[in-house]
Every structure is written in structure tokens, then in C-alpha cells.
Motif scaffolding. Structure first.
Motif, PDB file in Angstrom:
ATOM      1  N   GLN A  61       0.821  -1.205   0.000  1.00  0.00           N
ATOM      2  CA  GLN A  61       0.000   0.000   0.000  1.00  0.00           C
ATOM      3  C   GLN A  61       0.862   1.265   0.000  1.00  0.00           C
ATOM      4  O   GLN A  61       0.450   2.299  -0.510  1.00  0.00           O
ATOM      5  CB  GLN A  61      -0.938   0.029   1.207  1.00  0.00           C
ATOM      6  CG  GLN A  61      -2.051  -0.997   1.155  1.00  0.00           C
ATOM      7  CD  GLN A  61      -3.078  -0.702   0.082  1.00  0.00           C
ATOM      8  OE1 GLN A  61      -2.862  -0.979  -1.098  1.00  0.00           O
ATOM      9  NE2 GLN A  61      -4.189  -0.130   0.481  1.00  0.00           N
ATOM     10  N   ASN A 116      -1.029   9.779   0.200  1.00  0.00           N
ATOM     11  CA  ASN A 116      -2.430   9.359   0.192  1.00  0.00           C
ATOM     12  C   ASN A 116      -2.878   8.719   1.503  1.00  0.00           C
ATOM     13  O   ASN A 116      -4.064   8.723   1.819  1.00  0.00           O
ATOM     14  CB  ASN A 116      -2.688   8.370  -0.945  1.00  0.00           C
ATOM     15  CG  ASN A 116      -2.449   8.985  -2.300  1.00  0.00           C
ATOM     16  OD1 ASN A 116      -2.623  10.177  -2.501  1.00  0.00           O
ATOM     17  ND2 ASN A 116      -2.019   8.163  -3.243  1.00  0.00           N
ATOM     18  N   LEU A 117      -1.953   8.142   2.254  1.00  0.00           N
ATOM     19  CA  LEU A 117      -2.317   7.375   3.446  1.00  0.00           C
ATOM     20  C   LEU A 117      -2.077   8.101   4.768  1.00  0.00           C
ATOM     21  O   LEU A 117      -2.564   7.667   5.799  1.00  0.00           O
ATOM     22  CB  LEU A 117      -1.556   6.045   3.464  1.00  0.00           C
ATOM     23  CG  LEU A 117      -1.758   5.128   2.262  1.00  0.00           C
ATOM     24  CD1 LEU A 117      -0.951   3.848   2.431  1.00  0.00           C
ATOM     25  CD2 LEU A 117      -3.216   4.825   2.031  1.00  0.00           C
ATOM     26  N   ASP A 133      -4.109   6.995   8.068  1.00  0.00           N
ATOM     27  CA  ASP A 133      -5.560   6.912   7.892  1.00  0.00           C
ATOM     28  C   ASP A 133      -5.880   5.437   7.642  1.00  0.00           C
ATOM     29  O   ASP A 133      -5.603   4.903   6.559  1.00  0.00           O
ATOM     30  CB  ASP A 133      -5.997   7.770   6.704  1.00  0.00           C
ATOM     31  CG  ASP A 133      -7.502   7.773   6.489  1.00  0.00           C
ATOM     32  OD1 ASP A 133      -8.128   6.695   6.590  1.00  0.00           O
ATOM     33  OD2 ASP A 133      -8.038   8.847   6.194  1.00  0.00           O
ATOM     34  N   ARG A 135      -8.625   3.815   7.172  1.00  0.00           N
ATOM     35  CA  ARG A 135      -9.593   3.550   6.106  1.00  0.00           C
ATOM     36  C   ARG A 135      -8.879   3.539   4.740  1.00  0.00           C
ATOM     37  O   ARG A 135      -9.070   2.628   3.944  1.00  0.00           O
ATOM     38  CB  ARG A 135     -10.711   4.589   6.103  1.00  0.00           C
ATOM     39  CG  ARG A 135     -11.685   4.415   4.925  1.00  0.00           C
ATOM     40  CD  ARG A 135     -12.841   5.383   4.958  1.00  0.00           C
ATOM     41  NE  ARG A 135     -13.807   4.903   5.945  1.00  0.00           N
ATOM     42  CZ  ARG A 135     -14.113   5.558   7.073  1.00  0.00           C
ATOM     43  NH1 ARG A 135     -13.559   6.697   7.347  1.00  0.00           N
ATOM     44  NH2 ARG A 135     -14.983   5.044   7.908  1.00  0.00           N
ATOM     45  N   ARG A 136      -8.072   4.536   4.485  1.00  0.00           N
ATOM     46  CA  ARG A 136      -7.360   4.582   3.197  1.00  0.00           C
ATOM     47  C   ARG A 136      -6.320   3.472   3.103  1.00  0.00           C
ATOM     48  O   ARG A 136      -6.110   2.908   2.030  1.00  0.00           O
ATOM     49  CB  ARG A 136      -6.703   5.945   3.005  1.00  0.00           C
ATOM     50  CG  ARG A 136      -7.701   7.029   2.661  1.00  0.00           C
ATOM     51  CD  ARG A 136      -6.994   8.294   2.265  1.00  0.00           C
ATOM     52  NE  ARG A 136      -7.360   9.339   3.203  1.00  0.00           N
ATOM     53  CZ  ARG A 136      -6.680  10.441   3.415  1.00  0.00           C
ATOM     54  NH1 ARG A 136      -5.564  10.667   2.778  1.00  0.00           N
ATOM     55  NH2 ARG A 136      -7.103  11.333   4.281  1.00  0.00           N
ATOM     56  N   ALA A 137      -5.667   3.155   4.204  1.00  0.00           N
ATOM     57  CA  ALA A 137      -4.655   2.098   4.201  1.00  0.00           C
ATOM     58  C   ALA A 137      -5.265   0.740   3.879  1.00  0.00           C
ATOM     59  O   ALA A 137      -4.633  -0.104   3.248  1.00  0.00           O
ATOM     60  CB  ALA A 137      -3.935   2.050   5.541  1.00  0.00           C
ATOM     61  N   ASP A 139      -7.942   0.299   1.997  1.00  0.00           N
ATOM     62  CA  ASP A 139      -8.641   0.360   0.710  1.00  0.00           C
ATOM     63  C   ASP A 139      -7.744  -0.190  -0.400  1.00  0.00           C
ATOM     64  O   ASP A 139      -6.809   0.462  -0.833  1.00  0.00           O
ATOM     65  CB  ASP A 139      -9.037   1.801   0.403  1.00  0.00           C
ATOM     66  CG  ASP A 139      -9.880   1.929  -0.856  1.00  0.00           C
ATOM     67  OD1 ASP A 139     -10.082   0.916  -1.572  1.00  0.00           O
ATOM     68  OD2 ASP A 139     -10.332   3.054  -1.132  1.00  0.00           O
ATOM     69  N   THR A 140      -8.056  -1.384  -0.853  1.00  0.00           N
ATOM     70  CA  THR A 140      -7.246  -2.027  -1.894  1.00  0.00           C
ATOM     71  C   THR A 140      -7.773  -1.741  -3.302  1.00  0.00           C
ATOM     72  O   THR A 140      -7.241  -2.264  -4.271  1.00  0.00           O
ATOM     73  CB  THR A 140      -7.201  -3.553  -1.677  1.00  0.00           C
ATOM     74  OG1 THR A 140      -8.528  -4.064  -1.738  1.00  0.00           O
ATOM     75  CG2 THR A 140      -6.552  -3.894  -0.349  1.00  0.00           C
ATOM     76  N   VAL A 142      -7.817   1.306  -4.659  1.00  0.00           N
ATOM     77  CA  VAL A 142      -7.087   2.440  -5.223  1.00  0.00           C
ATOM     78  C   VAL A 142      -5.735   1.942  -5.722  1.00  0.00           C
ATOM     79  O   VAL A 142      -4.996   1.300  -4.975  1.00  0.00           O
ATOM     80  CB  VAL A 142      -6.890   3.537  -4.151  1.00  0.00           C
ATOM     81  CG1 VAL A 142      -6.087   4.696  -4.705  1.00  0.00           C
ATOM     82  CG2 VAL A 142      -8.231   4.002  -3.626  1.00  0.00           C
TER      83      VAL A 142
END
Length: 158
Positions: A61, A116-117, A133, A135-137, A139-140, A142
Motif C-alpha cells: 500500500q 495518500n495514506l 488513515d 480507512r485509506r490504508a 482500501d485495496t 485504489v
């Protein structure tokens, strides 16, 4: 003075923290089921007391080379949108309490997937902690930009 607790961990020798309120537990695990056609950041799935948990390789990520999941890995289990997700990390740290006033926005030199993270930073006595973050981390969906150097270190834009 308001403060917040962070569960800390390391990935590629960089210190990260996630709000402890999002952390369900931390554990070492080694039996992952691979998921065909899944994004490269999905290390696999595992069963935790009857619940299937997706293991997301935080190295991938962050745009770094992935880890070998044939050996036990450290898992930070976080709650994201009422689902449990495992963030695979290199080392587990400790829970630390930080004053909200010490929070700083991410530096402009933070590049690629890191930008982004990361939601912000804290300057600790001997190093910098990047606030992640969760939630963003997790999120696969993206696409992850490749932003690593030959040494696997954080790449900074000039």
C-alpha cells in the motif's frame, strides 16, 4: 490539553501510528489463504475466531516491495466501516499518548502512496511518527503508485 492515543508500528523502519480507538487487537499470524485475482496488496485471508479477516500488506500500500507471507507476520487489526481488516506491518510498537497541539499536517515533501495514506505527523523526541488513515490504508481498490527507491526507502519529491 486534549490528547489522543496511538497504537504504533513500523514499516520499512518508518514509525506509523493509528488512533487506538480503531484498533481491535494486535497479533502474529502465519496461515493466510491466498485470494486469486485479488489486488497485490491483499496478502490473503485468515480466520480469527470464526470471522474471516482480509490481510492488507501495508508495504505494498505504501509502494514498497511486498512481504513474504510464508513466515509469521505482525497484524494490526483495525475496524474500518464496521469491518475488521488486518494491516500487515514489520514490527509492533507501543501505545503512546500525544497532545493534539503537536499534530502537524503532512510535509509537502511526502510523496506518492505515503501522501495518500498519511493524515499528519508528530515530532517525537527521537523520530517522526506518521499518523495513518486506517480507512485509506485498508482500501485495496485504489491503485498504488510505486514510490520506493532502490533501498526501499521513502521517496521524496524535490
Amino acid at each position: 490539553m486534549p490528547s489522543r492515543q496511538y497504537a504504533t508500528f513500523e514499516v520499512a523502519d518508518q514509525l506509523f501510528g493509528v488512533d487506538v480507538a480503531q484498533v481491535q487487537e494486535v497479533l502474529r499470524f502465519h496461515e493466510y489463504t491466498r485470494v486469486p485475482l485479488a489486488p497485490t496488496s491483499v496478502g490473503g485471508l485468515f480466520n480469527l475466531r470464526g470471522q474471516v479477516i482480509a490481510a492488507v500488506d501495508l508495504r505494498v500500500q505504501l509502494g514498497l516491495p511486498g512481504r513474504d507471507l510464508d513466515v509469521p507476520a505482525m497484524n494490526v487489526i483495525v475496524s474500518v466501516d464496521d469491518e475488521w481488516v488486518s494491516l500487515l506491518v514489520d514490527r509492533i510498537g507501543e501505545v503512546i499518548e500525544l497532545d493534539d497541539e503537536a499534530f502537524e499536517p503532512p510535509p509537502d515533501t511526502l510523496a506518492g502512496a505515503y501522501r495518500n495514506l498519511i493524515v499528519g505527523t508528530f515530532k517525537l523526541q527521537d523520530r517522526l511518527m506518521l499518523a495513518l488513515d486506517a480507512r485509506r490504508a485498508a482500501d485495496t481498490t485504489v491503485p498504488v503508485p510505486a514510490q520506493h527507491t532502490d533501498e526501499g526507502r521513502l521517496a521524496h519529491s524535490a
